[in-house]
Scaffold this motif. Structure first.
Motif, PDB file in Angstrom:
ATOM      1  N   ARG A   1      66.997 136.794 -26.382  1.00 16.54           N
ATOM      2  CA  ARG A   1      67.993 135.788 -26.037  1.00 16.54           C
ATOM      3  C   ARG A   1      67.610 135.163 -24.703  1.00 16.54           C
ATOM      4  NH1 ARG A   1      72.554 138.932 -25.184  1.00 16.54           N
ATOM      5  NH2 ARG A   1      72.940 138.222 -23.065  1.00 16.54           N
ATOM      6  N   ASP A   2      66.973 135.972 -23.874  1.00 15.82           N
ATOM      7  CA  ASP A   2      66.570 135.516 -22.548  1.00 15.82           C
ATOM      8  C   ASP A   2      65.064 135.719 -22.428  1.00 15.82           C
ATOM      9  OD1 ASP A   2      65.900 135.280 -19.925  1.00 15.82           O
ATOM     10  OD2 ASP A   2      67.472 136.607 -19.156  1.00 15.82           O
ATOM     11  N   PRO A   3      64.285 134.617 -22.544  1.00 18.20           N
ATOM     12  CA  PRO A   3      62.822 134.753 -22.608  1.00 18.20           C
ATOM     13  C   PRO A   3      62.208 135.239 -21.301  1.00 18.20           C
ATOM     14  CG  PRO A   3      63.478 132.437 -22.614  1.00 18.20           C
ATOM     15  CD  PRO A   3      64.729 133.232 -22.656  1.00 18.20           C
ATOM     16  N   SER A   4      63.001 135.319 -20.230  1.00 18.85           N
ATOM     17  CA  SER A   4      62.411 135.752 -18.967  1.00 18.85           C
ATOM     18  C   SER A   4      62.373 137.270 -18.814  1.00 18.85           C
ATOM     19  CB  SER A   4      63.187 135.139 -17.792  1.00 18.85           C
ATOM     20  OG  SER A   4      64.422 135.803 -17.634  1.00 18.85           O
ATOM     21  N   LEU A   5      62.854 137.984 -19.813  1.00 19.05           N
ATOM     22  CA  LEU A   5      62.884 139.446 -19.693  1.00 19.05           C
ATOM     23  C   LEU A   5      61.475 140.024 -19.640  1.00 19.05           C
ATOM     24  CD1 LEU A   5      65.689 140.569 -22.189  1.00 19.05           C
ATOM     25  CD2 LEU A   5      65.848 140.267 -19.718  1.00 19.05           C
ATOM     26  N   THR A   6      61.315 141.030 -18.807  1.00 21.88           N
ATOM     27  CA  THR A   6      60.032 141.719 -18.734  1.00 21.88           C
ATOM     28  C   THR A   6      60.021 142.853 -19.761  1.00 21.88           C
ATOM     29  OG1 THR A   6      60.834 143.361 -17.174  1.00 21.88           O
ATOM     30  CG2 THR A   6      59.995 141.290 -16.246  1.00 21.88           C
TER      31      THR A   6
END
Lengths: 276, 767, 86
Positions: free
Chosen positions: B316-321
């Motif tokens: 949902r949040d493409p910035s997740l590591t």
């Protein structure tokens, strides 16, 4: 893709006497939308009333030659956007709108979320907004049957009191003044709340019908008052023991009897495969 | 695709850079724990591995402080009590055979802290989580219950917490179509900044539908489905935002998880269709520790190996590591193991329900859990070391210094024990009791829950137990009750846990059901406080001993520690959920008499001693000290057998246990259940037991129940009590005309007055 | 009379189930150009007379503390609109 079958047997005690065997031939469609909750209950109610429940899936395009349709309660699409607002665009709803409209006359009952879908689909007037006390409410509700000549109330008498459970978040019936006056003048208020108004509905309206009387919507849940032991602790005529209230059954027997006996509102035949 | 915003910490990189400083302390690991990880791996962990170990070795996931005590639940068992147990502790939920090919699974879990931070979402996701545990056993969820404990009713913050939590439990459960059939509501200052939100779910399945969380069959595919993965619940772990720990990136990771009950409802139906068509080999829900937990548990419970490509996870949040993806607690997700020959059928079912999925890996025979991120290996571990070989602590504990003092401070004779009412003044006392926050009507809460949906609810609140029909043709069903009295447990945690068990047992037996299984939710303060740890150890020992004595196994449960504000811990609150079986739910016994019982005799089973310590009466007078009521589980078992047999043989028409508030509360509730009065005479039984009428009404002696007996059954009823040598006394008669609880010779309490007192309290506080 | 409009949105990182359900339903109506939907709330605070800076500050305060839940929502707009005569 067709709907899956019920994975457990639905009906408790079919040895109970009563139902006219002819009713078994009446096929009542129960529509499941994503988020529908009371579809199994509605199917059980139809079976207990003596008819045959046919499960319909919202995304299908085929009414499977059913003789009547129940839109059950629940939170289709989570009640997101507005209750019923997304479901009303389901492919099957287009079939239902056609079949239930002026040329069709298919008996349709909308319960709770089903009622909300019917208003969003403009088969019934008005709309439901949040309960005036802003809380979900679940309680055994006393109602008066105001109109006993619709497709779903023929087995009652006008003025009869019944008790069925009420459970909802958005149950406050609203409409404009002109509509309200017309509904009252034409006797299209089918059920009215008795006692304390549970949600702020205009004129204590619990359920309404269309002009022809084949489409009925109500907020309370008659399918939760159909089987002794699993219903309310009271009926329109007073308290009963151990959840033995079965006043809701009358809605379902009404439709089945009308269809078998060919009363005015019923006996619609529909071919779901084509659409004008 | 956006460019990667962080330096990837691969296994290879970790091996080459042994001296990199890692934020293990910020992630909650102790120094020894981190060193143990290094020892296991033979190198420093990668950022992703560190994320996995830190969440899986947390108190919440590893039970590191409690494990050593919880073992007793598995050890103190007899063959007889576990013969119907199909799945015991350690799986997502225990499963009990109830006959006719049916099995029932149930479990209770806590969601305390999140419900204080954000009451609505905390409570909602608590319901969602426990329901997914039930689905992952292959069962259809059929009911929920929710024991809730709040701070003082008049405290300003209690408003916020009560409104949010009740709306959250209802908002989620109602939308899932699960009837809410009972629970508890308690108000006590000890829960002020630590409300307890415990949630129970129960599900039913055919024996052949049982599914377990294991990944077997090399070559089987692993799929993640349901909601997309976002940054939910990893706010505290934001140190991982920078995977190389050398630069900082602004991080907005929500600590709050938001529930989507609609998504979960669709997930339930979708999973049931998958089970029905036998399309999954193993399944696991994603709860605490998300993908870390699901992959390591599935792998270590199966053939021991799994290869996962984390880049395939839908975000949902493409910035997740990668580390954040592994730790995310986004709700409404499931992981399954699917035979490669069935993937197309699997996909068809998911597409029908419009559920998103992504194939993320496969089962291997390497014994390793290997996780890749864009082609590089970032995790290479033995999954058992993550899931099962976490640290185990023997935390020091000792009896609190003050415990002797507390137990010596009896109510009788204390400064609080003034002006015990007698005669006519008993009326005021009963009204005060029945209007008090802890005994008043719970309708304000329970009217916000749907108890009808699914059409199988034979009984719900305010009856003693919730009763659900399982088989619609035979009427076979289950009864459930959850109970705990934290005040008793504070006075004596060993006895307190057994008293919770006794009450739950009594409630289930009162409904006519045969008790078969226990699930527990153990809510305590900090295990690092030796006095709290003593409470915990004593409660577990008490419950395990009690279950062995009464013959009902613990099938699963949950431990919630650190429920405290500063130095102040909550009362020890070991909530016991007990399930019983009814051959036909239509024969259940309601907890009050209706009009058709007019003229029936009212009997009290059991005897009464002067036991007011820890009672509701003492609470009304602001006193907590002394010894809780004596508990005798052999007697409870005998009483249970009597109630079950009497119900089956039609000797009793109503039954209600005597617990908090004593006989005064029991009789009031029985009258109010259907609004039918009774004439009661307590003189004779008080003389028999050697107590006065006040004590008769307000003492909380155990092993008691009140029943109404049709005239035609009185002889058989008395014979049965005599035969089993259980004390009984005829204390009155059901009397429709009286319209009162008439304590003859003392006080007459008109039912309208009693009802008004009972029902107005919660609306007065909460609107 | 004037009105102050307050717009509240779920925080970007917080799951918005309503928006998610709507964006997935839109294609059923043939609407495929929108890749995301987030559903927020709009409040209108009525003021008798002029909206002073002080009143606007009070509105902001109310928006932050009561109209929104700072744990999961952001106040994205507080502004004044003058009522257009009907």
């Amino acid at each position: 893709m067709s709907a899956n079958t019920f994975e457990t047997p639905l009906v408790a005690d079919l040895s109970a006497p009563g139902a006219d065997p002819a009713l078994k031939d009446v096929r009542v469609g129960i529509v499941t939308f994503p988020g529908t909750l009371d579809d199994r209950d509605a199917a059980r109610a139809i079976e207990l009333a003596g008819g045959t429940a046919v499960r319909l899936w919202h995304a299908d395009d085929d009414l499977q030659r059913v003789d009547a349709v129940v839109l059950p309660g629940g939170f289709s699409y989570g009640d997101y956007l507005r209750a019923g607002a997304i479901s009303r665009f389901a492919p099957l709803m287009a079939r239902i709108v056609d079949a239930a409209g002026d040329d069709g006359g298919l008996p349709v009952l909308g319960i709770c979320n089903g009622f909300q879908i019917l208003t969003e689909a403009h088969l019934l007037p008005g709309s439901m907004i949040r309960n005036d006390h802003l809380k979900f409410v679940c309680r055994d509700q006393r109602l008066r049957v105001e109109n006993a000549s619709t497709a779903w109330t023929g087995d009652f008498t006008a003025g009869q009191e019944i008790v069925v459970p009420l459970k909802n978040n958005d149950g406050q019936y609203v409409c404009d003044q002109v509509t309200l006056e017309r509904l009252e003048a034409e006797g299209r208020v089918v059920f009215r709340y008795l006692g304390r108004n549970p949600n702020g509905s205009l004129n204590d309206i619990a359920g309404v019908t269309n002009a022809r009387g084949n489409v009925v919507g109500l907020m309370p849940h008659p399918e939760h008052a159909v089987e002794p032991g699993f219903g309310p602790d009271s009926t329109g005529s007073g308290p009963v023991a151990k959840g033995d209230g079965t006043d809701g059954l009358g809605l379902f027997t009404s439709a089945l009897n009308a269809l078998v006996n060919g009363s005015s509102a019923g006996s619609a035949t529909t071919d779901g495969g084509t659409r004008a | 695709m956006s460019e990667q915003q962080f330096h990837l910490d691969t296994v290879e990189h970790a091996a080459q850079t042994p001296d990199t400083e890692l934020p293990w302390a910020e992630l909650g690991l102790k120094k020894e724990e981190f060193e143990r990880v290094v020892e296991i791996l033979g190198r420093r962990p990668t950022a992703a591995e560190l994320a996995m170990y830190s969440v899986m070795w947390s108190e919440h996931c590893s039970y590191k402080s409690s494990k050593t005590h919880l073992r007793q639940f598995g050890e103190k068992v007899s063959e007889e009590m576990t013969k119907d147990l199909m799945v015991g502790m350690g799986e997502n939920a225990g499963v009990t055979d109830i006959g006719d090919g049916w099995a029932v699974t149930f479990k209770i879990e806590s969601h305390n802290h999140p419900s204080y931070v954000e009451p609505y979402q905390g409570a909602a996701t608590g319901v969602g989580g426990i329901v997914r545990d039930i689905i992952s056993m292959g069962a259809r969820p059929v009911a929920v219950m929710d024991p809730l404990r709040f701070g003082a009713i008049e405290h300003p913050d209690t408003q916020r917490v009560v409104h949010g939590i009740v709306a959250g439990v209802g908002g989620y459960g109602n939308c899932l179509g699960l009837p809410n059939i009972g629970g508890e509501v308690e108000f006590d200052p000890c829960y002020q900044a630590n409300p307890l939100v415990n949630a129970l779910a129960v599900g039913v399945l055919r024996h052949e539908d049982l599914r377990l969380a294991n990944a077997s069959g090399t070559g089987n595919k692993v799929v993640l489905f349901g909601a997309r993965t976002g940054g939910d619940g990893i706010g505290g772990a934001s140190v991982l935002a920078s995977e190389s720990f050398d630069d900082s990136k602004p991080s907005k990771r929500p600590a709050v998880q938001v529930g989507d009950p609609f998504a979960e409802k669709v997930l339930i139906e979708c999973c049931l269709e998958l089970f029905h068509a036998s399309l999954v080999e193993g399944i696991q829900d994603l709860g605490a520790a998300g993908i870390s937990c699901a992959t390591s548990e599935l792998a270590s419970n199966g053939d021991g190996g799994m290869h996962v490509d984390l880049s395939s996870v839908l975000l949902r949040d493409p910035s997740l590591t990668p580390g954040e993806i592994l730790m995310s607690e986004s709700q409404e997700r499931m992981m399954a193991v699917v035979d490669p020959a069935k993937t197309e059928d699997f996909e068809a079912v998911l597409e029908k329900w419009e559920v998103e999925y992504s194939w993320i890996g496969e089962v291997t025979d390497t014994g390793r859990l290997i996780i890749d991120w864009q082609g590089e290996v970032i995790v290479d571990v033995d999954p058992r070391t993550v899931a099962h070989d976490g640290p185990v602590y023997e935390r020091p504990y000792h009896r609190p210094e003050r415990q002797d003092e507390i137990q010596a401070d009896h109510f009788t004779g204390s400064a609080a024990d003034t002006g015990r009412p007698a005669g006519e003044r008993l009326k005021e006392a009963v009204l005060e009791l029945m209007a008090s926050p802890n005994l008043c009507s719970r309708d304000w809460v329970t009217d916000q829950y749907d108890r009808y949906v699914q059409g199988n609810t034979a009984m719900a609140m305010p009856d003693d137990a919730g009763v659900i029909r399982v088989d619609e043709q035979t009427g076979l069903g289950v009864a459930l009750s959850t109970d705990c009295n934290g005040r008793y447990a504070y006075l004596d945690p060993y006895a307190g846990a057994q008293l919770a068990l006794a009450e739950a047992y009594r409630n289930v037996a009162t409904s006519g059901a045969r008790p078969v299984a226990v699930s527990d939710c153990l809510n305590f303060g900090s295990p690092e406080d030796p006095e709290v740890m003593w409470q915990f150890a004593e409660a577990v020992r008490g419950l395990a001993d009690g279950c062995l004595e009464i013959g009902v196994p613990v099938t699963g449960g949950n431990v919630s520690l650190y429920n405290q504000t500063g130095e102040e811990a909550i009362h020890p609150t070991p909530v016991v959920a007990l399930m019983g079986v009814l051959d036909d739910v239509r024969r259940r016994t309601p907890s009050g008499w209706d009009a058709s019982a007019d003229g029936q005799a009212i009997y009290l089973l059991g005897s009464t001693a002067a036991e007011l310590d820890g009672s509701e009466w003492a609470r009304l007078r602001g006193h907590l000290g002394g010894q809780p009521p004596a508990v005798d589980l052999a007697r409870e078992k005998l009483l249970g057998e009597l109630l079950i047999n009497m119900s089956r043989d039609g000797m009793i028409d109503s039954a209600h246990d005597v617990s908090e508030g004593g006989l005064a509360a029991t009789l009031s509730e029985m009258c109010l259940r259907f609004g039918i009065g009774a004439r009661i005479g307590l003189g004779e039984v008080a003389d028999r037991d050697g107590v006065d009428e006040f004590t008769m009404l307000f003492s909380e002696s155990q092993g008691r129940a009140v029943v109404s007996v049709p005239r035609s059954e009185e002889v058989r009823f008395k014979d049965m009590c005599t035969m089993r040598d259980y004390p009984y006394a005829r204390i009155g008669v059901v009397d429709v005309v009286s319209d009162a609880l008439d304590l003859m010779g003392a006080a007459r309490i008109p039912l309208p007055e009693l009802r008004e007192a009972h029902e107005s309290t919660l609306p007065r506080f909460f609107g | 009379m004037a009105r102050i409009v307050v717009d509240v949105m779920p925080k970007p990182e917080i799951l918005d189930p309503q928006g998610k359900a709507i964006v997935r339903a839109l294609p059923h109506q043939g609407v495929t150009v929108f890749s995301g939907v987030r559903q927020g709330k709009r409040f209108e605070l009525e003021v008798d007379g002029e909206v002073t800076d002080e009143i606007l500050a009070t509105a902001r305060e109310a928006a932050e503390t009561m109209l929104s839940n700072p744990v999961i929502e952001d106040v994205v707009n507080v502004s004044v609109i003058d009522d257009v005569e009907a």
